[in-house]
Motif scaffolding. Sequence first.
Motif, PDB file in Angstrom:
ATOM      1  N   ASP A   1      53.891   4.054  29.596  1.00 26.28           N
ATOM      2  CA  ASP A   1      54.417   3.690  28.278  1.00 26.28           C
ATOM      3  C   ASP A   1      54.595   4.930  27.404  1.00 26.28           C
ATOM      4  N   ALA A   2      53.631   5.835  27.451  1.00 24.61           N
ATOM      5  CA  ALA A   2      53.717   7.064  26.649  1.00 24.61           C
ATOM      6  C   ALA A   2      54.917   7.899  27.079  1.00 24.61           C
ATOM      7  N   LYS A   3      55.110   8.036  28.397  1.00 24.72           N
ATOM      8  CA  LYS A   3      56.257   8.812  28.892  1.00 24.72           C
ATOM      9  C   LYS A   3      57.573   8.187  28.459  1.00 24.72           C
ATOM     10  N   SER A   4      57.700   6.879  28.639  1.00 26.86           N
ATOM     11  CA  SER A   4      58.974   6.229  28.289  1.00 26.86           C
ATOM     12  C   SER A   4      59.214   6.246  26.781  1.00 26.86           C
ATOM     13  N   THR A   5      58.161   6.094  25.992  1.00 27.65           N
ATOM     14  CA  THR A   5      58.311   6.128  24.537  1.00 27.65           C
ATOM     15  C   THR A   5      58.708   7.526  24.075  1.00 27.65           C
ATOM     16  N   LYS A   6      58.104   8.552  24.665  1.00 30.06           N
ATOM     17  CA  LYS A   6      58.462   9.930  24.313  1.00 30.06           C
ATOM     18  C   LYS A   6      59.894  10.235  24.721  1.00 30.06           C
ATOM     19  N   LEU A   7      60.308   9.771  25.932  1.00 26.97           N
ATOM     20  CA  LEU A   7      61.689   9.995  26.366  1.00 26.97           C
ATOM     21  C   LEU A   7      62.682   9.287  25.449  1.00 26.97           C
TER      22      LEU A   7
ATOM     23  N   ALA B   1      42.348   7.995  28.810  1.00 31.14           N
ATOM     24  CA  ALA B   1      40.966   7.501  28.850  1.00 31.14           C
ATOM     25  C   ALA B   1      40.241   7.804  27.544  1.00 31.14           C
ATOM     26  N   ALA B   2      40.454   8.989  26.989  1.00 28.64           N
ATOM     27  CA  ALA B   2      39.807   9.361  25.729  1.00 28.64           C
ATOM     28  C   ALA B   2      40.287   8.463  24.588  1.00 28.64           C
ATOM     29  N   ALA B   3      41.560   8.114  24.597  1.00 29.21           N
ATOM     30  CA  ALA B   3      42.091   7.223  23.560  1.00 29.21           C
ATOM     31  C   ALA B   3      41.441   5.849  23.672  1.00 29.21           C
ATOM     32  N   GLY B   4      41.283   5.350  24.883  1.00 30.08           N
ATOM     33  CA  GLY B   4      40.635   4.057  25.084  1.00 30.08           C
ATOM     34  C   GLY B   4      39.200   4.049  24.595  1.00 30.08           C
TER      35      GLY B   4
ATOM     36  N   ARG C   1      49.215  -5.443  29.186  1.00 29.84           N
ATOM     37  CA  ARG C   1      49.510  -6.808  28.785  1.00 29.84           C
ATOM     38  C   ARG C   1      50.238  -6.836  27.436  1.00 29.84           C
ATOM     39  N   LEU C   2      49.814  -5.979  26.500  1.00 29.12           N
ATOM     40  CA  LEU C   2      50.431  -5.967  25.175  1.00 29.12           C
ATOM     41  C   LEU C   2      51.761  -5.225  25.150  1.00 29.12           C
ATOM     42  N   PHE C   3      51.833  -4.053  25.789  1.00 32.43           N
ATOM     43  CA  PHE C   3      53.015  -3.199  25.672  1.00 32.43           C
ATOM     44  C   PHE C   3      53.955  -3.265  26.870  1.00 32.43           C
ATOM     45  N   GLY C   4      53.561  -3.965  27.932  1.00 30.46           N
ATOM     46  CA  GLY C   4      54.465  -4.163  29.056  1.00 30.46           C
ATOM     47  C   GLY C   4      54.360  -3.146  30.180  1.00 30.46           C
ATOM     48  N   SER C   5      53.618  -2.070  29.976  1.00 31.19           N
ATOM     49  CA  SER C   5      53.404  -1.087  31.042  1.00 31.19           C
ATOM     50  C   SER C   5      52.095  -0.350  30.778  1.00 31.19           C
ATOM     51  N   PRO C   6      51.539   0.278  31.817  1.00 35.90           N
ATOM     52  CA  PRO C   6      50.274   1.003  31.648  1.00 35.90           C
ATOM     53  C   PRO C   6      50.421   2.126  30.614  1.00 35.90           C
ATOM     54  N   PRO C   7      49.313   2.582  30.052  1.00 30.66           N
ATOM     55  CA  PRO C   7      49.377   3.555  28.961  1.00 30.66           C
ATOM     56  C   PRO C   7      50.157   4.827  29.276  1.00 30.66           C
ATOM     57  N   SER C   8      49.911   5.447  30.430  1.00 30.17           N
ATOM     58  CA  SER C   8      50.592   6.712  30.730  1.00 30.17           C
ATOM     59  C   SER C   8      52.102   6.510  30.892  1.00 30.17           C
TER      60      SER C   8
ATOM     61  N   ALA D   1      45.225   3.070  19.813  1.00 31.40           N
ATOM     62  CA  ALA D   1      45.194   3.820  21.072  1.00 31.40           C
ATOM     63  C   ALA D   1      46.591   4.332  21.413  1.00 31.40           C
ATOM     64  N   ARG D   2      47.581   3.503  21.214  1.00 32.58           N
ATOM     65  CA  ARG D   2      48.962   3.934  21.480  1.00 32.58           C
ATOM     66  C   ARG D   2      49.339   5.112  20.585  1.00 32.58           C
ATOM     67  N   ARG D   3      48.951   5.037  19.327  1.00 26.72           N
ATOM     68  CA  ARG D   3      49.237   6.135  18.399  1.00 26.72           C
ATOM     69  C   ARG D   3      48.564   7.423  18.876  1.00 26.72           C
ATOM     70  N   LEU D   4      47.311   7.316  19.310  1.00 23.24           N
ATOM     71  CA  LEU D   4      46.576   8.486  19.796  1.00 23.24           C
ATOM     72  C   LEU D   4      47.215   9.077  21.050  1.00 23.24           C
ATOM     73  N   ILE D   5      47.617   8.216  21.964  1.00 20.33           N
ATOM     74  CA  ILE D   5      48.239   8.673  23.212  1.00 20.33           C
ATOM     75  C   ILE D   5      49.565   9.374  22.915  1.00 20.33           C
TER      76      ILE D   5
END
Length: 147
Positions: A131-137, A102-105, A122-129, A91-95
Amino acid sequence: MLAPLCEREILYRLLQGPQGAIVRQIARADSRLSQVRRAIALIRDQFDRPLRVEALADVAGMSPASLHRHFRTATAMSPLQYQKSLRLQEARRLILAGRDVAAAGFAVGYESASQFSREYARLFGSPPSRDAKSTKLTGESNRALAA
C-alpha cells in the motif's frame, strides 16, 4: 464588522434547518451525543493504548451497553472499531512518512506484526508495504502530471 452578523445568521439557519435538532442536542452538555463526544475524545487521545469499554463508559457517564448503542448511532462503529480505524490511519501516515512497517504498527499500539498487517490489509485493501509503495507511486504520478 459584518463577520459577527454573518456568523449569527449562519448559526440561526443551521439551528432552524432540517438538522437543527441534532445540532442543538450536540451542544447540550447533558445530551447523549455530548456524552459520546467525551468518549471519542478519550479514544483519540489514547488510541495507542489498550481500550476498556468500562473506562470509556465511566468517562461518558453511561453504562457500557448504553455507550455502545449510542456510540454506534453517532459513528456507525463500535468504540473498538473506531479505535482500530484511528490506529490504522495513524500507522498509514507513519509508513508514508518513511517509518518501518513493523515500527509503525508497534507505535500505534499493535503487539503483533501479523495482526497489524491483517487488519491494515482489511481496511486499505493491501498489506502495508504494498500500500505504501502504490500510494507513493500515485503521489509521484500526480505531482508529475501537475508539473
